[in-house]
Design an enzyme around this catalytic site. Structure first.
Site, PDB file in Angstrom:
ATOM      1  N   LYS A 136     -41.916  25.438  -9.970  1.00  0.00           N
ATOM      2  CA  LYS A 136     -41.088  26.702  -9.232  1.00  0.00           C
ATOM      3  C   LYS A 136     -40.961  27.627 -10.414  1.00  0.00           C
ATOM      4  N   CYS A 165     -20.969  22.297  -4.751  1.00  0.00           N
ATOM      5  CA  CYS A 165     -21.922  21.817  -5.788  1.00  0.00           C
ATOM      6  C   CYS A 165     -21.407  21.021  -6.895  1.00  0.00           C
ATOM      7  N   MET A 166     -20.379  22.043  -7.646  1.00  0.00           N
ATOM      8  CA  MET A 166     -20.304  21.403  -8.920  1.00  0.00           C
ATOM      9  C   MET A 166     -18.758  21.187  -9.019  1.00  0.00           C
ATOM     10  N   MET A 226     -25.833  15.682  -7.662  1.00  0.00           N
ATOM     11  CA  MET A 226     -24.948  15.869  -6.440  1.00  0.00           C
ATOM     12  C   MET A 226     -24.832  14.503  -5.685  1.00  0.00           C
ATOM     13  N   GLY A 281     -26.588  22.359 -11.014  1.00  0.00           N
ATOM     14  CA  GLY A 281     -27.563  22.593 -10.201  1.00  0.00           C
ATOM     15  C   GLY A 281     -28.205  24.046 -10.415  1.00  0.00           C
ATOM     16  N   GLN A 282     -27.226  24.806 -10.337  1.00  0.00           N
ATOM     17  CA  GLN A 282     -27.719  26.528 -10.022  1.00  0.00           C
ATOM     18  C   GLN A 282     -27.676  26.957 -11.733  1.00  0.00           C
TER      19      GLN A 282
HETATM   20  N1  LIG Z   1     -27.257  19.462   3.746  1.00  0.00           N
HETATM   21  C1  LIG Z   1     -27.085  19.959   2.470  1.00  0.00           C
HETATM   22  N2  LIG Z   1     -26.810  21.266   2.232  1.00  0.00           N
HETATM   23  C2  LIG Z   1     -26.300  21.585   1.054  1.00  0.00           C
HETATM   24  C3  LIG Z   1     -26.562  20.667  -0.196  1.00  0.00           C
HETATM   25  C4  LIG Z   1     -27.184  19.462   0.067  1.00  0.00           C
HETATM   26  O1  LIG Z   1     -27.521  18.892  -0.737  1.00  0.00           O
HETATM   27  N3  LIG Z   1     -27.342  19.193   1.361  1.00  0.00           N
HETATM   28  N4  LIG Z   1     -26.328  21.181  -1.467  1.00  0.00           N
HETATM   29  C5  LIG Z   1     -25.161  22.329  -1.766  1.00  0.00           C
HETATM   30  C6  LIG Z   1     -25.303  22.978  -2.924  1.00  0.00           C
HETATM   31  S1  LIG Z   1     -25.417  21.843  -4.195  1.00  0.00           S
HETATM   32  C7  LIG Z   1     -25.854  24.170  -3.025  1.00  0.00           C
HETATM   33  S2  LIG Z   1     -25.806  24.989  -4.521  1.00  0.00           S
HETATM   34  C8  LIG Z   1     -25.770  25.189  -1.932  1.00  0.00           C
HETATM   35  C9  LIG Z   1     -26.963  26.298  -2.120  1.00  0.00           C
HETATM   36  O2  LIG Z   1     -26.613  27.025  -1.034  1.00  0.00           O
HETATM   37  P1  LIG Z   1     -27.164  28.597  -1.064  1.00  0.00           P
HETATM   38  O3  LIG Z   1     -26.383  29.474  -2.176  1.00  0.00           O
HETATM   39  O4  LIG Z   1     -26.360  29.235   0.413  1.00  0.00           O
HETATM   40  O5  LIG Z   1     -28.697  28.446  -1.024  1.00  0.00           O
HETATM   41  P2  LIG Z   1     -29.792  29.456  -1.724  1.00  0.00           P
HETATM   42  O6  LIG Z   1     -30.815  29.402  -0.910  1.00  0.00           O
HETATM   43  O7  LIG Z   1     -29.698  29.261  -3.164  1.00  0.00           O
HETATM   44  O8  LIG Z   1     -29.020  30.887  -1.405  1.00  0.00           O
HETATM   45  C10 LIG Z   1     -29.183  32.195  -2.371  1.00  0.00           C
HETATM   46  C11 LIG Z   1     -29.456  33.336  -1.389  1.00  0.00           C
HETATM   47  O9  LIG Z   1     -29.278  34.395  -2.599  1.00  0.00           O
HETATM   48  C12 LIG Z   1     -30.648  35.169  -2.291  1.00  0.00           C
HETATM   49  N5  LIG Z   1     -31.054  36.076  -3.410  1.00  0.00           N
HETATM   50  C13 LIG Z   1     -31.867  35.431  -4.615  1.00  0.00           C
HETATM   51  N6  LIG Z   1     -31.550  36.479  -5.665  1.00  0.00           N
HETATM   52  C14 LIG Z   1     -30.859  37.164  -5.119  1.00  0.00           C
HETATM   53  C15 LIG Z   1     -30.077  38.309  -5.926  1.00  0.00           C
HETATM   54  O10 LIG Z   1     -30.532  38.451  -7.222  1.00  0.00           O
HETATM   55  N7  LIG Z   1     -28.870  38.876  -5.471  1.00  0.00           N
HETATM   56  C16 LIG Z   1     -28.779  38.876  -4.094  1.00  0.00           C
HETATM   57  N8  LIG Z   1     -27.567  39.451  -3.489  1.00  0.00           N
HETATM   58  N9  LIG Z   1     -29.282  37.419  -3.519  1.00  0.00           N
HETATM   59  C17 LIG Z   1     -30.133  37.064  -4.217  1.00  0.00           C
HETATM   60  C18 LIG Z   1     -31.737  34.427  -1.989  1.00  0.00           C
HETATM   61  O11 LIG Z   1     -32.617  34.965  -1.261  1.00  0.00           O
HETATM   62  C19 LIG Z   1     -30.828  33.443  -0.854  1.00  0.00           C
HETATM   63  O12 LIG Z   1     -30.814  33.729   0.463  1.00  0.00           O
HETATM   64  O13 LIG Z   1     -26.167  24.522  -0.660  1.00  0.00           O
HETATM   65  C20 LIG Z   1     -25.422  23.486  -0.510  1.00  0.00           C
HETATM   66  N10 LIG Z   1     -25.754  22.854   0.806  1.00  0.00           N
HETATM   67  N1  LIG Z   2     -36.689  21.742  -6.622  1.00  0.00           N
HETATM   68  C1  LIG Z   2     -35.255  22.048  -6.631  1.00  0.00           C
HETATM   69  N2  LIG Z   2     -34.453  21.592  -7.770  1.00  0.00           N
HETATM   70  C2  LIG Z   2     -33.016  22.011  -7.603  1.00  0.00           C
HETATM   71  C3  LIG Z   2     -32.532  22.550  -6.649  1.00  0.00           C
HETATM   72  C4  LIG Z   2     -33.547  22.898  -5.308  1.00  0.00           C
HETATM   73  O1  LIG Z   2     -32.952  23.226  -4.556  1.00  0.00           O
HETATM   74  N3  LIG Z   2     -34.691  22.733  -5.426  1.00  0.00           N
HETATM   75  N4  LIG Z   2     -31.131  22.791  -6.623  1.00  0.00           N
HETATM   76  C5  LIG Z   2     -30.628  22.561  -7.724  1.00  0.00           C
HETATM   77  C6  LIG Z   2     -28.939  22.276  -7.405  1.00  0.00           C
HETATM   78  S1  LIG Z   2     -27.849  23.796  -7.164  1.00  0.00           S
HETATM   79  C7  LIG Z   2     -28.673  21.235  -7.484  1.00  0.00           C
HETATM   80  S2  LIG Z   2     -26.818  21.106  -7.041  1.00  0.00           S
HETATM   81  C8  LIG Z   2     -29.467  19.894  -7.892  1.00  0.00           C
HETATM   82  C9  LIG Z   2     -29.125  18.680  -7.080  1.00  0.00           C
HETATM   83  O2  LIG Z   2     -29.812  17.613  -7.591  1.00  0.00           O
HETATM   84  P1  LIG Z   2     -29.652  16.057  -7.305  1.00  0.00           P
HETATM   85  O3  LIG Z   2     -28.381  15.783  -7.058  1.00  0.00           O
HETATM   86  O4  LIG Z   2     -30.540  15.193  -8.212  1.00  0.00           O
HETATM   87  O5  LIG Z   2     -30.588  16.123  -6.028  1.00  0.00           O
HETATM   88  P2  LIG Z   2     -30.130  15.889  -4.223  1.00  0.00           P
HETATM   89  O6  LIG Z   2     -31.524  15.905  -3.542  1.00  0.00           O
HETATM   90  O7  LIG Z   2     -29.165  16.717  -3.883  1.00  0.00           O
HETATM   91  O8  LIG Z   2     -29.298  14.253  -4.167  1.00  0.00           O
HETATM   92  C10 LIG Z   2     -30.009  13.371  -4.344  1.00  0.00           C
HETATM   93  C11 LIG Z   2     -29.521  12.102  -4.951  1.00  0.00           C
HETATM   94  O9  LIG Z   2     -28.344  11.514  -4.224  1.00  0.00           O
HETATM   95  C12 LIG Z   2     -27.925  10.542  -4.211  1.00  0.00           C
HETATM   96  N5  LIG Z   2     -26.661   9.843  -3.379  1.00  0.00           N
HETATM   97  C13 LIG Z   2     -26.778   9.850  -2.162  1.00  0.00           C
HETATM   98  N6  LIG Z   2     -25.627   9.188  -1.793  1.00  0.00           N
HETATM   99  C14 LIG Z   2     -24.833   8.855  -2.810  1.00  0.00           C
HETATM  100  C15 LIG Z   2     -23.758   8.199  -3.194  1.00  0.00           C
HETATM  101  O10 LIG Z   2     -22.846   7.663  -2.282  1.00  0.00           O
HETATM  102  N7  LIG Z   2     -23.556   7.911  -4.615  1.00  0.00           N
HETATM  103  C16 LIG Z   2     -24.127   8.418  -5.400  1.00  0.00           C
HETATM  104  N8  LIG Z   2     -23.927   8.278  -6.976  1.00  0.00           N
HETATM  105  N9  LIG Z   2     -25.220   8.951  -5.080  1.00  0.00           N
HETATM  106  C17 LIG Z   2     -25.726   9.258  -4.017  1.00  0.00           C
HETATM  107  C18 LIG Z   2     -29.338   9.698  -4.059  1.00  0.00           C
HETATM  108  O11 LIG Z   2     -29.461   8.755  -4.608  1.00  0.00           O
HETATM  109  C19 LIG Z   2     -30.207  11.069  -4.485  1.00  0.00           C
HETATM  110  O12 LIG Z   2     -30.900  10.378  -5.623  1.00  0.00           O
HETATM  111  O13 LIG Z   2     -30.708  20.200  -7.954  1.00  0.00           O
HETATM  112  C20 LIG Z   2     -31.020  21.583  -8.625  1.00  0.00           C
HETATM  113  N10 LIG Z   2     -32.410  21.790  -8.687  1.00  0.00           N
HETATM  114  S1  SF4 Z   3     -35.163  25.867 -15.118  1.00  0.00           S
HETATM  115 FE1  SF4 Z   3     -35.557  24.344 -13.505  1.00  0.00          FE
HETATM  116  S2  SF4 Z   3     -36.777  25.184 -12.119  1.00  0.00           S
HETATM  117 FE2  SF4 Z   3     -36.930  26.561 -13.860  1.00  0.00          FE
HETATM  118  S3  SF4 Z   3     -38.906  25.736 -14.793  1.00  0.00           S
HETATM  119 FE3  SF4 Z   3     -37.066  24.753 -15.715  1.00  0.00          FE
HETATM  120  S4  SF4 Z   3     -36.946  22.740 -14.645  1.00  0.00           S
HETATM  121 FE4  SF4 Z   3     -38.159  24.386 -13.299  1.00  0.00          FE
HETATM  122 MO   LIG Z   4     -26.169  23.075  -5.802  1.00  0.00          MO
END
Ligand SMILES: Nc1nc2c(c(=O)[nH]1)N[C@H]1C(S)=C(S)[C@@H](COP(=O)(O)OP(=O)(O)OC[C@H]3O[C@@H](n4cnc5c(=O)[nH]c(N)nc54)[C@H](O)[C@@H]3O)O[C@H]1N2
Ligand SMILES: Nc1nc2c(c(=O)[nH]1)N[C@H]1C(S)=C(S)[C@@H](COP(=O)(O)OP(=O)(O)OC[C@H]3O[C@@H](n4cnc5c(=O)[nH]c(N)nc54)[C@H](O)[C@@H]3O)O[C@H]1N2
Ligand code: SF4
Ligand SMILES: [Mo]
Length: 775
Positions: A91, A180-181, A364, A401-402
């Site tokens: 990415k 998320c956090m 997460m 994550g973010q």
């Molecule tokens: N089912 C499921 N749902 C989840 C999660 C999960 O594990 N499972 N994880 C949750 C977590 S941890 C997270 S962090 C959230 C993330 O959820 P979101 O924040 O809703 O997801 P993003 O796709 O990061 O959305 C960012 C948006 O900002 C836009 N964007 C990019 N750059 C800019 C900029 O500079 N300015 C503006 N104004 N917009 C911009 C992108 O096009 C995108 O539409 O999702 C949550 N939802």
């Molecule tokens: N490529 C990519 N990288 C990312 C992101 C992305 O959208 N794409 N998003 C970023 C963001 S905002 C986030 S928050 C992170 C998320 O990063 P991760 O937390 O690593 O990813 P997820 O896929 O949300 O969650 C996966 C894990 O949840 C665990 N899980 C499910 N149920 C349970 C439970 O009951 N207990 C415990 N302890 N674990 C459980 C599973 O074992 C699995 O390994 O990634 C960041 N990095």
């Molecule tokens: S900050 Fe995360 S998404 Fe970007 S290059 Fe490093 S590991 Fe990949």
């Molecule tokens: Mo996140």
């Protein structure tokens, strides 16, 4: 929605076709990837390289963007960055490609009689400001809200907080980092009284063991994972993956241990039981630096509207804690966690052996948990009992994550209860904010209002009548979107969406504001290891795009708050950072000055006397320790960290006869969250064109499901039909299915549950009950 003659869905389809061609660049002429085609760079590679942090994950890699004739044409890893030392993940290398996308939002769009009309940005900002003002006049301050992001820059978060809390005087500001956090924050606050990890990435170079507690670092924190693999190869460091699903991380680890969802609570207690009963407690550390405490139990799941919860901590003694743990012997816990007695003892042994240096990582799996705060407390318990904390190679490390979940959401504080320093409930924190913001202290309300899920419930109820979302896509990412979409569609709420691309959230907007992307503006991010990173604007954005901070400032001025926002268009990012920095003066959180940030590839705070503090709370490294001891947990008034008695309690919804499977959701390496950016990058889209449902092979055989068969996943809330994936990317345990959430056309969040941790208010996206049918 139609933009530049192409609607969003047909664009994504076209992308799939373009990506299928070998020359993905057909749709993105002029873009070259430094990783792949260095020899083809314009001017023989003699580009203008500009430094910044990666746009994507919380690892916070340093990137260098190659600029040719005002255009970003290449990206490579910054060799000077201590985070990634020149490496990037897939990415990272391809990130800037999305901004060339043909359906980019380039002008403001205002909905008139049901259709979007291109409108000069100044007029659109007038409409937003007038609407916000009128709503406040007619319905009060708490009728307007902003919902922002852990991907907002520090200045963007700062001006949003200043506008809402300081100028308007409402705490209706929350952000996607709540999804998320939030549990990480409440975990830190309850145990240490101070947010964010005490250690840093350099821990990787010293640890003997890495234990991951349900996170998939190989896909989500890939560059950190590669640093761990390097230590495994170089020094024989071991990686143990403790998770509910077999992932690429499990496959690359030395050992994979699987557990039944939610039972991590019990296993963590069993590890503490073993540590105590084998005499592995670091007694002098615990006696000097820890207290024991318990809180309320049976605390519910937040599924009820207007749920309120206040923990009531009460001190206990070591003997009481030891007695409590008797319910968590390895033998008892093995029965319901499905982790063998041997494996529980193996884990306890790693932590218990005084010669091992151990880092625990999580993300997460532990945070998106209806007992997420407790789960964070429990892993801290293990490190506190053994004294393995705040030392090189020893420590619990909550990963973000973010890219700026730490820097913006947590440090600037774009949560309803937060201020740039401290919380709204604390009069001293309100006084400091009022002084720096130059507003009367009475302006800042002392009570938090809506956290993310509750904010969208309030929209649905009609209590919030104006909402502005920035840098987030809630109608794809919220849990149980099927419930929250109708509220956002109602005429009772005026919706403003700032984004770079059209999304399902902008589809319901009354006004769409076109934002500049990452490198089209200057900014600052703060990563997982407390590292603040600055970048200068590198290229111009198209059309009338504007950076989010400046849009907020323009609206503030139009609402009559110009005096409070005296920043200049050219230099506002620097001016805002200098103002913000005053909040964190001192040894505990001092931040580097701009001159330093502009030179370095990121600087870790606390930055004291020209030096970063890499390990907080350890007197050897941290000048803020002043109790005369080796360690000082100065976040707590008595300088002691808390070991919490936290029981196992079941998930909000577990499989039963009708809904027989666990649904787990998450991510894949190729895509970022809701896919709005990465699905517009041909190589990434081609590699992972659509979502899927992963099944365990034995379950698939029982249900007669083969790879690519269409499978309907149904919960009590909704359903989603996706192609089956068996033995491909990951492998869920028997009785569990996994779906990634990046695909807006296969919306798994219509199926998920909006139960949350009553302490942190973070939803549990990892667990609900579904039935599985072949269709
Ligand atoms: N089912 C499921 N749902 C989840 C999660 C999960 O594990 N499972 N994880 C949750 C977590 S941890 C997270 S962090 C959230 C993330 O959820 P979101 O924040 O809703 O997801 P993003 O796709 O990061 O959305 C960012 C948006 O900002 C836009 N964007 C990019 N750059 C800019 C900029 O500079 N300015 C503006 N104004 N917009 C911009 C992108 O096009 C995108 O539409 O999702 C949550 N939802
Ligand atoms: N490529 C990519 N990288 C990312 C992101 C992305 O959208 N794409 N998003 C970023 C963001 S905002 C986030 S928050 C992170 C998320 O990063 P991760 O937390 O690593 O990813 P997820 O896929 O949300 O969650 C996966 C894990 O949840 C665990 N899980 C499910 N149920 C349970 C439970 O009951 N207990 C415990 N302890 N674990 C459980 C599973 O074992 C699995 O390994 O990634 C960041 N990095
Ligand atoms: S900050 Fe995360 S998404 Fe970007 S290059 Fe490093 S590991 Fe990949
Ligand atoms: Mo996140």
């Amino acid at each position: 929605m139609v933009q530049n003659g192409i609607d969003r869905r047909s664009f994504v389809k076209k992308m799939a076709a373009a990506a299928a061609m070998t020359a993905a660049a057909a749709m993105f002429p002029g873009i070259i990837f430094a990783s792949e085609q260095l020899e083809n760079l314009p001017n023989g590679g003699d580009l203008d390289w500009k430094k910044g942090p990666c746009r994507f994950c919380g690892v916070g890699c340093g990137i260098l963007v190659g600029i040719d004739k005002g255009k970003a044409v290449a990206v490579k890893g910054d060799p000077n960055s201590a985070v990634n030392k020149g490496l990037l993940c897939v990415k990272g290398y391809h990130q800037t490609m999305c901004i060339q996308s043909k359906d980019r939002l380039t002008h403001a769009l205002v909905k008139k009689n049901g259709t979007y009309v291109q409108t000069p940005i100044n007029e659109a900002l007038d409409i937003v400001a007038n609407k916000m003002k009128q709503t406040i006049e007619a319905h009060g301050k708490d009728a307007v809200a902003m919902y922002t992001s852990g991907q907002s820059t520090i200045p963007e978060g700062y001006v949003a907080s200043k506008l809402m809390k300081g100028a308007i005087g409402t705490n209706n500001l929350d952000c996607n980092a709540r999804l998320c956090m939030a549990s990480a924050v409440t975990g830190f606050l309850t145990t240490f009284g101070a947010d964010e990890p005490m250690g840093c990435y350099e821990d990787i170079d010293y640890a003997d063991y890495f234990i991951t507690w349900g996170n998939n670092m190989a896909e989500m924190h890939p560059v950190l994972f590669s640093r761990m693999l390097e230590q495994k190869n170089k020094r024989g460091a071991k990686i143990i993956d403790f998770a509910t699903r077999t992932t690429r991380s499990s496959m690359a680890s030395d050992k994979s241990i699987l557990f039944e969802p939610q039972t991590d609570l019990a296993v963590a207690n069993a590890i503490c039981y073993e540590i105590i009963n084998n005499g592995w407690v670091n007694k002098s550390f615990v006696e000097k630096h820890c207290n024991f405490s318990k809180g309320l139990t049976n605390i519910g799941y937040g599924t009820e509207d207007k749920f309120n919860f206040n923990d009531q901590p009460a001190g206990i003694n070591f003997e009481e804690y030891k007695k409590f743990l008797e319910d968590y012997t390895p033998e008892i816990v093995a029965k319901y966690s499905k982790v063998s007695v041997m494996d529980i003892k193996y884990l306890a042994n790693i932590y218990g052996n005084p010669n091992n240096r151990v880092v625990s990582y999580w993300c997460m799996g532990m945070n998106q948990h209806t007992r997420g705060t407790w789960m964070n407390n429990l892993v801290y318990n293990i490190h506190l009992l053994t004294g393995k904390i705040s030392q090189p190679g020893n420590g619990p490390f909550s990963l973000t994550g973010q890219p700026s979940a730490c820097g913006t959401a947590r440090e600037v504080g774009t949560f309803t209860h937060k201020l740039p320093k401290g919380v709204v409930m604390n009069p001293k924190n309100r006084e400091l904010a009022a002084k720096i913001w130059k507003v009367p202290v009475e302006n800042i309300p002392s009570k938090p209002t809506y956290h993310a899920t509750e904010m969208f419930r309030a929209v649905d109820r009609g209590d919030i009548k104006f909402i502005w979302t920035q840098v987030t896509n809630p109608l794809v990412s919220l849990p149980k979107t099927s419930r929250y979409r109708p509220g956002m569609e109602k005429d009772s709420c005026f919706v403003v969406v700032s984004d770079v691309f059209p999304t399902p959230t902008s589809d319901v907007a009354d006004v769409i504001l076109p934002a500049s992307w990452h490198i089209e503006k200057s900014g600052l991010y703060g990563n997982s290891e407390r590292r603040t990173q600055h970048w200068n604007k590198m290229v111009d954005g198209p059309g009338e795009t504007m950076d989010d901070a400046w849009m907020t400032i323009e609206v503030a001025k139009r609402m009559g708050y110009g005096e409070l926002f005296p920043y200049s268009k050219e230099n506002h990012v620097d001016e805002i950072y200098n103002e913000y920095r005053q909040f964190h003066e001192g040894e505990k959180h001092g931040m580097a000055p701009l001159e330093v940030l502009k030179k370095e590839s990121g600087v870790i705070w606390p930055y004291v006397n020209g030096k970063s503090t890499q390990w907080r709370f350890n007197a050897k490294y941290d000048p803020a320790c002043d109790n005369g001891e080796d360690f000082h947990f100065y976040g707590k008034p008595d300088g002691r960290a808390v070991i919490w008695q936290r029981p196992f309690e079941p998930a909000a919804e577990s499989p039963d006869e009708e809904y027989a499977f666990w649904l787990n959701t998450g991510r894949v390496i190729e895509h970022w969250h809701t896919g709005s950016m990465t699905r517009r990058i041909p190589v990434l889209h081609k590699a992972m064109p659509n979502a899927y449902v992963e099944l365990h092979p034995e379950d698939a055989i029982k249900l007669g499901i083969n790879n690519r068969d269409m499978v309907k996943v149904t919960s009590r809330r909704g359903s989603c039909t996706l192609p089956a994936s068996i033995n491909e990317r990951g492998l869920p345990t028997k009785g569990q299915v996994f779906v990634p959430f990046f695909d807006e056309d296969l919306l798994i969040n219509d199926v998920t549950l909006d139960a949350f941790c009553p302490i942190s208010k973070e939803p549990d996206y990892k667990k609900c009950a579904v039935k599985i049918e072949k269709v």
